[in-house]
Write a protein that holds these residues in place. Structure first.
Motif, PDB file in Angstrom:
ATOM      1  N   TYR A 168       2.128  -0.923   3.819  1.00 51.16           N
ATOM      2  CA  TYR A 168       3.006  -2.092   3.816  1.00 51.16           C
ATOM      3  C   TYR A 168       4.283  -1.821   4.610  1.00 51.16           C
ATOM      4  N   THR A 169       4.841  -2.885   5.173  1.00 48.67           N
ATOM      5  CA  THR A 169       6.133  -2.778   5.855  1.00 48.67           C
ATOM      6  C   THR A 169       7.229  -2.644   4.805  1.00 48.67           C
TER       7      THR A 169
ATOM      8  N   LEU B  92      -0.910   9.328  -9.417  1.00 48.35           N
ATOM      9  CA  LEU B  92       0.168   8.340  -9.302  1.00 48.35           C
ATOM     10  C   LEU B  92       1.030   8.518  -8.049  1.00 48.35           C
ATOM     11  N   PRO B  93       1.511   9.738  -7.738  1.00 46.36           N
ATOM     12  CA  PRO B  93       2.362   9.890  -6.544  1.00 46.36           C
ATOM     13  C   PRO B  93       1.661   9.484  -5.251  1.00 46.36           C
ATOM     14  N   ILE B  94       0.368   9.837  -5.125  1.00 51.03           N
ATOM     15  CA  ILE B  94      -0.330   9.512  -3.879  1.00 51.03           C
ATOM     16  C   ILE B  94      -0.672   8.029  -3.828  1.00 51.03           C
ATOM     17  N   ALA B  95      -0.940   7.422  -4.984  1.00 49.09           N
ATOM     18  CA  ALA B  95      -1.126   5.963  -5.007  1.00 49.09           C
ATOM     19  C   ALA B  95       0.132   5.270  -4.495  1.00 49.09           C
ATOM     20  N   THR B  96       1.299   5.769  -4.938  1.00 51.06           N
ATOM     21  CA  THR B  96       2.579   5.213  -4.482  1.00 51.06           C
ATOM     22  C   THR B  96       2.783   5.462  -2.993  1.00 51.06           C
ATOM     23  N   THR B  97       2.353   6.633  -2.515  1.00 51.72           N
ATOM     24  CA  THR B  97       2.472   6.960  -1.093  1.00 51.72           C
ATOM     25  C   THR B  97       1.591   6.049  -0.250  1.00 51.72           C
ATOM     26  N   ILE B  98       0.381   5.753  -0.733  1.00 54.23           N
ATOM     27  CA  ILE B  98      -0.532   4.857  -0.011  1.00 54.23           C
ATOM     28  C   ILE B  98       0.108   3.490   0.168  1.00 54.23           C
ATOM     29  N   VAL B  99       0.786   3.003  -0.875  1.00 53.63           N
ATOM     30  CA  VAL B  99       1.499   1.721  -0.767  1.00 53.63           C
ATOM     31  C   VAL B  99       2.544   1.793   0.338  1.00 53.63           C
ATOM     32  N   GLY B 100       3.247   2.943   0.411  1.00 52.72           N
ATOM     33  CA  GLY B 100       4.237   3.123   1.465  1.00 52.72           C
ATOM     34  C   GLY B 100       3.623   3.123   2.858  1.00 52.72           C
ATOM     35  N   ASP B 101       2.358   3.555   2.960  1.00 53.83           N
ATOM     36  CA  ASP B 101       1.681   3.623   4.257  1.00 53.83           C
ATOM     37  C   ASP B 101       1.226   2.251   4.752  1.00 53.83           C
TER      38      ASP B 101
ATOM     39  N   ILE C 116      12.185   4.738  -4.690  1.00 55.92           N
ATOM     40  CA  ILE C 116      10.872   4.943  -4.069  1.00 55.92           C
ATOM     41  C   ILE C 116      10.825   4.281  -2.692  1.00 55.92           C
ATOM     42  N   VAL C 117      11.254   3.021  -2.637  1.00 60.05           N
ATOM     43  CA  VAL C 117      11.219   2.285  -1.365  1.00 60.05           C
ATOM     44  C   VAL C 117      12.164   2.927  -0.346  1.00 60.05           C
ATOM     45  N   ALA C 118      13.351   3.330  -0.805  1.00 60.01           N
ATOM     46  CA  ALA C 118      14.337   3.941   0.100  1.00 60.01           C
ATOM     47  C   ALA C 118      13.834   5.256   0.673  1.00 60.01           C
ATOM     48  N   ILE C 119      13.255   6.091  -0.189  1.00 59.63           N
ATOM     49  CA  ILE C 119      12.759   7.394   0.263  1.00 59.63           C
ATOM     50  C   ILE C 119      11.626   7.215   1.269  1.00 59.63           C
ATOM     51  N   GLN C 120      10.684   6.322   0.946  1.00 63.50           N
ATOM     52  CA  GLN C 120       9.544   6.122   1.851  1.00 63.50           C
ATOM     53  C   GLN C 120       9.966   5.516   3.184  1.00 63.50           C
ATOM     54  N   SER C 121      11.058   4.773   3.185  1.00 63.91           N
ATOM     55  CA  SER C 121      11.541   4.157   4.420  1.00 63.91           C
ATOM     56  C   SER C 121      12.368   5.126   5.263  1.00 63.91           C
ATOM     57  N   SER C 122      12.710   6.282   4.688  1.00 65.98           N
ATOM     58  CA  SER C 122      13.604   7.216   5.368  1.00 65.98           C
ATOM     59  C   SER C 122      12.882   8.370   6.047  1.00 65.98           C
ATOM     60  N   VAL C 123      11.554   8.450   5.854  1.00 66.74           N
ATOM     61  CA  VAL C 123      10.808   9.566   6.435  1.00 66.74           C
ATOM     62  C   VAL C 123       9.605   9.048   7.216  1.00 66.74           C
ATOM     63  N   ASP C 124       9.063   9.900   8.051  1.00 65.96           N
ATOM     64  CA  ASP C 124       7.864   9.564   8.813  1.00 65.96           C
ATOM     65  C   ASP C 124       6.613   9.756   7.956  1.00 65.96           C
ATOM     66  N   TRP C 125       5.466   9.306   8.480  1.00 67.25           N
ATOM     67  CA  TRP C 125       4.200   9.413   7.750  1.00 67.25           C
ATOM     68  C   TRP C 125       3.913  10.843   7.321  1.00 67.25           C
ATOM     69  N   LYS C 126       4.174  11.796   8.225  1.00 69.86           N
ATOM     70  CA  LYS C 126       3.799  13.190   7.981  1.00 69.86           C
ATOM     71  C   LYS C 126       4.558  13.833   6.823  1.00 69.86           C
ATOM     72  N   ASP C 127       5.649  13.197   6.381  1.00 66.87           N
ATOM     73  CA  ASP C 127       6.436  13.751   5.269  1.00 66.87           C
ATOM     74  C   ASP C 127       6.531  12.793   4.080  1.00 66.87           C
TER      75      ASP C 127
ATOM     76  N   GLU D 143       9.689  -4.653   4.058  1.00 67.69           N
ATOM     77  CA  GLU D 143       9.865  -5.880   3.300  1.00 67.69           C
ATOM     78  C   GLU D 143       8.747  -6.076   2.274  1.00 67.69           C
ATOM     79  N   GLU D 144       7.506  -5.827   2.713  1.00 69.29           N
ATOM     80  CA  GLU D 144       6.361  -5.980   1.808  1.00 69.29           C
ATOM     81  C   GLU D 144       6.374  -4.892   0.735  1.00 69.29           C
ATOM     82  N   ARG D 145       6.753  -3.674   1.138  1.00 65.56           N
ATOM     83  CA  ARG D 145       6.726  -2.523   0.239  1.00 65.56           C
ATOM     84  C   ARG D 145       7.625  -2.746  -0.969  1.00 65.56           C
ATOM     85  N   ALA D 146       8.796  -3.291  -0.740  1.00 65.19           N
ATOM     86  CA  ALA D 146       9.732  -3.525  -1.835  1.00 65.19           C
ATOM     87  C   ALA D 146       9.128  -4.472  -2.878  1.00 65.19           C
ATOM     88  N   LYS D 147       8.451  -5.514  -2.416  1.00 70.05           N
ATOM     89  CA  LYS D 147       7.847  -6.480  -3.339  1.00 70.05           C
ATOM     90  C   LYS D 147       6.650  -5.870  -4.069  1.00 70.05           C
TER      91      LYS D 147
END
Length: 475
Positions: free
Chosen positions: A106-107, A95-104, A356-367, A109-113
């Motif tokens: 989508y932008t 589940l966590p990595i599936a959520t991370t893939i979504v963060g990767d 989830i959206v806020a955290i993924q938008s606050s860090v780079d890909w590597k983290d 705006e798209e990620r939130a939806k």
């Protein structure tokens, strides 16, 4: 696959126990899965940052499926629990990595939806899981509740292999092995304490003391290892990020709140109000309906009014839901409880999706992997901690009530179990039944005051979120 797993097993567990025996091990069918999932989620998050999402995600699904197949072949409760540990070992990555893939992919705006759409899966599974579980158990065999994961997992692997493209920098990574081991031991020890302490083991029991000592020593060793590691398993700098620290802390308190509703509401509806398990299930299903509705709305609100304001609205819903449960009494009936659950679901959907959206938008890909996993871990830790603390409140209050009525020589806390079964409830002497129901009502009322307090704390934490993204600082 993950969402149905959480509901379908609950439906089938009475049949599993009836077939395999071992009722005393009942809780470990759930706890074993939860413990391994919580213990590995942070490690998988970090590995996904080092080696890419795809290999770690596929590895997690494969281990999960192996565990699922073995669970179906179990011939004893002990075997089932061991295989549930294997399932949990894979689930920590799914589940966590599936959520991370979504963060990767989508932008913002798209990620939130999209996160809102994904949350609807949990609502659908809350309805489909119990029904599907009931059909499989009644007409085929309980083993199929585990084997049904196989086609879903294979489809997931095929989809990720075919459609998910990622480019990973080819270099030799320095893995923090010591940090991984210390963290695994610390989290496993903590989870065992929270599951067993004060329930199966007394807090002064040698086993409790052993695991507590192991947790403290491992946590200290982990802290010093992470301070000196060149590529730490859990970058402490991540927690200096104000938004992430507050979002994760709020996820801890909302995880505690959520378990307070999902674990103890059925006991109130069945034991105090006297309704059937189906009606009790309905009062929880409304929570799973409110959650995806709010998650869908959160995807749009985040873009329009920002992370902080959306989370605050979610926190306000949690308080309103908490008030509903504080005001709950047997005369109000299951409709009142269902409305309270629905409102709590709205609050969870708004806060969880926003974080989830806020955290993924606050860090780079590597983290992004470890950052997303840290939020999942804190929510799981909150659920385990909440079950232990609120369960302790329930037991202590009920024990006090029995003593106050000078009934401790006649009935025990375990007698409250009789209220949850209609046949056993009906054969209880009326005086004992009324006394037990009164005691259970007062005890659960104390639990719901705890739930309301956690809702207030969660709301206050959202108020301290950064007003704008630029108000926060990059770690």
């Amino acid at each position: 696959m993950s969402a149905i797993e959480g509901t379908i097993v609950s439906t089938a567990i009475p049949s599993i126990v009836g077939d395999l025996g071992g009722f005393s091990l009942y809780s470990w069918v759930f706890s074993g899965y939860l413990v391994m999932q919580a213990a590995t989620v942070l490690i998988y998050g970090k590995l996904a940052d080092l080696f890419g999402r795809k290999p770690i995600f596929i590895y997690g699904i494969v281990v999960f499926l192996i565990g699922s197949v073995l669970c179906g072949f179990s011939t004893s409760m002990e075997m089932l629990i061991v295989f549930r540990f294997i399932q949990g070992l894979g689930a920590g990555a799914v589940l966590p990595i599936a959520t991370t893939i979504v963060g990767d992919i989508y932008t913002l705006e798209e990620r939130a939806k999209i996160q809102g759409f994904l949350s609807s899966v949990w609502g659908i599974s809350a309805v489909v899981g119990p029904v599907l579980g009931g059909v499989l158990v009644e007409y085929i065999h309980w083993s199929y509740i585990f084997w049904i994961n196989v086609p879903l997992g294979i489809l997931s692997i095929i989809g990720v292999l075919k459609y998910f493209k990622e480019s990973i920098e080819k270099k030799k990574h320095k893995i923090d092995y010591f940090g991984s081991v210390f963290m695994l031991i610390a989290v496993l020890s903590l989870m065992v304490i929270l599951v067993q302490g004060g329930v199966k083991w007394a807090w002064t029991d040698l086993k409790t003391i052993f695991f507590l000592s192991t947790f403290v020593i491992s946590a200290i060793l982990f802290f010093f290892q992470e301070k000196r590691a060149s590529n730490p398993m859990m970058p402490f700098s991540l927690w200096k990020h104000r938004l992430i620290a507050l979002a994760n802390t709020t996820s801890l308190t909302t995880g505690m709140l959520l378990i307070g509703i999902s674990s103890f509401l059925p006991a109130y509806v069945q034991g105090v109000m006297g309704y059937s398990p189906m009606v009790a299930g309905f009062t929880l299903t409304t929570l799973s309906i409110g959650w995806p509705i709010a998650a869908f709305l959160a995807g749009r609100l985040v873009i329009k009014i920002g992370f902080r304001n959306t989370a605050i609205i979610g926190g306000a819903f949690l308080i309103v839901g908490g008030i509903f449960f504080v005001m709950l009494d047997p005369t109000k009936g299951p409709i009142w409880a269902g409305i309270g659950s629905f409102i709590i679901g709205l609050g969870m959907g708004l806060t969880n999706t926003t974080f989830i959206v806020a955290i993924q938008s606050s860090v780079d890909w590597k983290d992004r992997g470890i950052a997303t996993a840290s939020n999942s871990f804190m929510r799981t830790l909150g659920s385990t901690l909440g079950a232990a603390l609120l369960g302790g409140v329930l037991n202590n209050r009920l024990q006090e009530f029995i003593k106050e009525n000078n009934m401790d020589d006649i009935i025990s806390i375990d007698a409250a179990n009789l209220l949850l079964d209609e046949a056993q409830r009906n054969v209880l002497p009326e005086s004992s039944r009324i006394l037990l129901q009164e005691g259970l009502t007062l005890s659960l009322h104390s639990v719901y005051w705890g739930v309301a307090s956690l809702a207030v704390i969660s709301f206050l934490l959202t108020v301290f979120l950064p007003r704008k993204k630029e108000d926060d600082h990059k770690y």
